[in-house]
Write a protein that holds these residues in place. Structure first.
Motif, mmCIF file in Angstrom:
data_model
loop_
_atom_site.group_PDB
_atom_site.id
_atom_site.type_symbol
_atom_site.label_atom_id
_atom_site.label_comp_id
_atom_site.label_asym_id
_atom_site.label_seq_id
_atom_site.Cartn_x
_atom_site.Cartn_y
_atom_site.Cartn_z
ATOM 1 N N LEU A 93 0.811 -1.213 0.000
ATOM 2 C CA LEU A 93 0.000 0.000 0.000
ATOM 3 C C LEU A 93 0.848 1.268 0.000
ATOM 4 O O LEU A 93 0.326 2.357 -0.255
ATOM 5 C CB LEU A 93 -0.916 0.016 1.236
ATOM 6 N N TYR A 94 2.107 1.152 0.286
ATOM 7 C CA TYR A 94 2.951 2.327 0.490
ATOM 8 C C TYR A 94 3.956 2.482 -0.654
ATOM 9 O O TYR A 94 4.284 1.515 -1.352
ATOM 10 C CB TYR A 94 3.690 2.217 1.821
ATOM 11 N N PRO A 95 4.473 3.683 -0.823
ATOM 12 C CA PRO A 95 5.528 3.877 -1.845
ATOM 13 C C PRO A 95 6.771 3.054 -1.499
ATOM 14 O O PRO A 95 7.094 2.858 -0.324
ATOM 15 C CB PRO A 95 5.820 5.383 -1.755
ATOM 16 N N GLN A 96 7.448 2.610 -2.537
ATOM 17 C CA GLN A 96 8.668 1.827 -2.360
ATOM 18 C C GLN A 96 9.864 2.712 -2.700
ATOM 19 O O GLN A 96 9.939 3.293 -3.795
ATOM 20 C CB GLN A 96 8.652 0.592 -3.281
ATOM 21 N N PHE A 97 10.795 2.854 -1.759
ATOM 22 C CA PHE A 97 11.984 3.673 -1.966
ATOM 23 C C PHE A 97 13.215 2.771 -1.986
ATOM 24 O O PHE A 97 13.346 1.868 -1.153
ATOM 25 C CB PHE A 97 12.120 4.713 -0.847
ATOM 26 N N ASP A 98 14.118 3.045 -2.928
ATOM 27 C CA ASP A 98 15.353 2.281 -3.055
ATOM 28 C C ASP A 98 16.503 3.237 -3.312
ATOM 29 O O ASP A 98 16.381 4.199 -4.102
ATOM 30 C CB ASP A 98 15.272 1.263 -4.202
ATOM 31 N N ALA A 99 17.612 2.969 -2.667
ATOM 32 C CA ALA A 99 18.835 3.747 -2.912
ATOM 33 C C ALA A 99 19.735 2.963 -3.856
ATOM 34 O O ALA A 99 19.855 1.736 -3.743
ATOM 35 C CB ALA A 99 19.564 4.025 -1.600
ATOM 36 N N GLU A 100 20.356 3.664 -4.794
ATOM 37 C CA GLU A 100 21.187 3.005 -5.805
ATOM 38 C C GLU A 100 22.522 3.725 -5.935
ATOM 39 O O GLU A 100 22.575 4.948 -6.069
ATOM 40 C CB GLU A 100 20.477 2.976 -7.153
ATOM 41 N N LEU A 101 23.589 2.974 -5.874
ATOM 42 C CA LEU A 101 24.936 3.468 -6.153
ATOM 43 C C LEU A 101 25.484 2.689 -7.336
ATOM 44 O O LEU A 101 25.310 1.466 -7.405
ATOM 45 C CB LEU A 101 25.848 3.284 -4.938
ATOM 46 N N SER A 102 26.149 3.370 -8.266
ATOM 47 C CA SER A 102 26.677 2.688 -9.455
ATOM 48 C C SER A 102 28.028 3.265 -9.844
ATOM 49 O O SER A 102 28.322 4.439 -9.574
ATOM 50 C CB SER A 102 25.706 2.814 -10.634
ATOM 51 N N ALA A 103 28.830 2.418 -10.475
ATOM 52 C CA ALA A 103 30.135 2.839 -10.999
ATOM 53 C C ALA A 103 30.387 2.042 -12.265
ATOM 54 O O ALA A 103 30.388 0.808 -12.230
ATOM 55 C CB ALA A 103 31.236 2.601 -9.973
ATOM 56 N N THR A 104 30.571 2.729 -13.388
ATOM 57 C CA THR A 104 30.785 2.043 -14.664
ATOM 58 C C THR A 104 31.932 2.703 -15.416
ATOM 59 O O THR A 104 32.245 3.895 -15.213
ATOM 60 C CB THR A 104 29.517 2.095 -15.545
ATOM 61 N N ARG A 105 32.569 1.939 -16.276
ATOM 62 C CA ARG A 105 33.591 2.453 -17.200
ATOM 63 C C ARG A 105 33.072 2.178 -18.603
ATOM 64 O O ARG A 105 32.739 1.020 -18.929
ATOM 65 C CB ARG A 105 34.937 1.771 -16.975
ATOM 66 N N GLN A 106 32.984 3.210 -19.443
ATOM 67 C CA GLN A 106 32.317 3.080 -20.727
ATOM 68 C C GLN A 106 33.221 3.533 -21.879
ATOM 69 O O GLN A 106 34.149 4.330 -21.691
ATOM 70 C CB GLN A 106 31.041 3.948 -20.757
ATOM 71 N N LYS A 107 32.904 3.022 -23.045
ATOM 72 C CA LYS A 107 33.529 3.480 -24.296
ATOM 73 C C LYS A 107 32.424 3.608 -25.327
ATOM 74 O O LYS A 107 31.610 2.696 -25.483
ATOM 75 C CB LYS A 107 34.572 2.469 -24.772
#
Length: 506
Positions: free
Chosen positions: A105-119
């Protein structure tokens, strides 16, 4: 948008039927003819029993037999029985599942941390520039809220709450069955012990008679045929001891299992049927209240409630679903640049998903839910009928047990008198030894029959307490039950459970 969402939710309704418990059956008695005081007879366990309409049943009702050994066994079983522990674990699982369902019934909160190396290549953006290699770090808080406008989630919570009620009532049924099984097995053990003792007494008497006949044969007073008849009777009586010993052993092993003990570690408990007390007053509840007392009926009602909620779940799938999503965070090529105002990112959005064509699957699921509800209703009605039949059976059994015990007492007295007369006549030479043997057999059968009928009267008395649902509604539980975590005594029931669910939804 948040204010709009709250307004939509408050105005939303839960589709599908609202559950109402079935009305108690409009019956005024358990049997077709009025109940009367049972017959009485002389001797232990022969008192008349009177049914008291509206009488209260104690939570520890087994104490009416006044057996310290029985009381101790039940307290031990309530503390150690794996069956009871398993039922309590299932209830705890259902309550945890209900708590998890409420989270929808309630909002769902999530914390996200990310680290990527791209080309990537410049052609990706329509150019021909060279490839670039870089690091990208991110930190964000994401939110999702599925708006329960048509009540699908609320119906799911309702169904899970009904499962909690079901497991609650199953725990009560397990408790009642465990106690009833211990009482029944203890009475059986007392009956087997009494029959074994009676057979041994008869056997000793026959051994003395056999010695007398052999002495008389040597003196020429009786024929060889009398000796052979006495020996055959003695051998026949001895054959009755082994089955009784086996029944005694099995009853002790059953008591060990019921109390959560291995048979090899069990110290046999001796029960004496002459030390059990037969209650003279038997409480009898008002028929219409039986549906609130019997845990099997209440469990069937909970299953019916869950089936009703499932109709609402299936109905809600026919309507659109709404959700709000959003995120707020930061993305930067260096960790030190995170949370710099320049690197801030965010998004917010809303979505609507409306079912258009599912090949008739959604409507079929609703029809299946309605059919399942009808099946649950039929099961509930059958459970009620079975409960009333069981009470009626045991009430008539108690009346017949009293009449049967009176008849067995008369038969035992007559067999004793016949045996005494046959022995006197045999010693006086007025009757043959066959007459004595016949009288002994009749006395033996009468004595064993009396013990069995007496034990059956105790069994049916215990069955009445079980058939009426025990003494749960006195709000008083045995000490051993109160000491267990999550005691049944602390759990809500009936209308209280419905109120708690309504309060939680509000």
């Amino acid at each position: 948008m948040l204010a709009l969402a709250v307004g939509v939710i408050l105005a939303g309704c839960a589709v599908g039927p609202n559950f109402h418990p079935p009305q108690p059956p409009a019956v005024k008695s358990f049997t077709s003819r009025p109940l009367s005081e049972t017959a009485s007879t002389s001797g232990h366990g022969g008192k008349a029993q009177r049914f008291v309409m509206g009488g209260k049943i104690a939570a520890d009702w087994w104490r009416v037999f006044h057996s310290p050994q029985l009381n101790a066994l039940i307290e031990r079983a309530l503390a150690q029985s794996p069956t009871l522990k398993g039922a309590k674990a299932r209830l705890a699982q259902a309550r945890a599942n209900l708590a998890a369902a409420n989270g929808g019934l309630y909002p769902q909160f999530d914390a996200e941390l990310s680290a990527t190396r791209q080309k990537f290549s410049g052609a990706q953006f329509g150019g021909l520039g060279g490839a670039s290699i870089f690091n990208l770090y991110g930190a964000s808080l994401n939110a999702t809220w599925n708006l329960d406008i048509f009540g699908g989630t609320r119906r799911s919570i309702e169904a899970q709450a009904a499962q909690v009620d079901y497991q609650h009532d199953q725990l009560r049924a397990t408790y009642l069955t465990l106690v009833g099984s211990i009482v029944s097995t203890a009475i059986n053990a007392a009956s087997y012990q009494a029959q074994f003792n009676a057979t041994q007494t008869i056997l000793r008497a026959e051994e003395r008679a056999f010695d007398l006949v052999r002495a008389q044969e040597k003196a020429g007073a009786v024929s060889r045929a009398d000796v052979l008849q006495a020996r055959a009777q003695l051998a026949a009586t001895r054959t009755k001891l082994a089955p009784l010993r086996q029944q005694l052993a099995q009853s002790q092993h059953q008591l060990a299992t019921l109390t959560g003990t291995f048979p090899g570690q069990w110290q046999p408990v001796q029960f004496n049927i002459d030390k059990l007390t037969l209650p003279g007053r038997l409480p009898l509840v008002v028929p219409s209240s039986l549906v609130r007392r019997r845990p099997d009926i209440r469990a069937a009602e909970s299953a019916l409630h869950a089936a009703s909620a499932s109709i609402g779940i299936a109905t809600a799938k026919l309507y659109p679903s709404f959700s709000i999503t959003g995120s707020y965070g930061s993305q930067a090529p260096d960790v030190g640049d995170l949370f710099n105002p320049v690197t801030t990112i965010w998004n917010i959005g809303a979505s609507l998903l409306a079912p258009l064509f599912h090949g008739g699957a959604l409507h079929a699921q609703k029809r299946a839910a309605v059919a399942a509800y009808k099946e649950s209703l039929a099961n509930y009605q059958q459970t009620v009928l079975t409960a009333f039949r069981q009470v009626a059976d045991v009430l008539r059994a108690l009346e017949n047990d009293a009449d049967g015990l009176s008849a067995q007492r008369s038969a035992l007295t007559a067999a004793q008198n016949s045996l005494d007369l046959a022995q006197v006549q045999y010693k006086a030479g007025a009757a043959g030894f066959l007459t004595v043997l016949t009288a002994v057999q009749q006395f033996q059968q009468a004595q064993l029959g009396y013990v069995q009928t007496l034990a059956q009267r105790y069994q049916d008395t215990a069955r009445l307490f079980n058939a009426l649902g025990g003494g749960w509604w006195n709000r008083k539980q045995p000490a051993a039950m109160q000491s267990l975590p999550g005691s049944v005594a602390a759990l809500p029931s009936g209308g209280e459970r419905t109120m708690l669910r309504a309060d939680k939804r509000r």
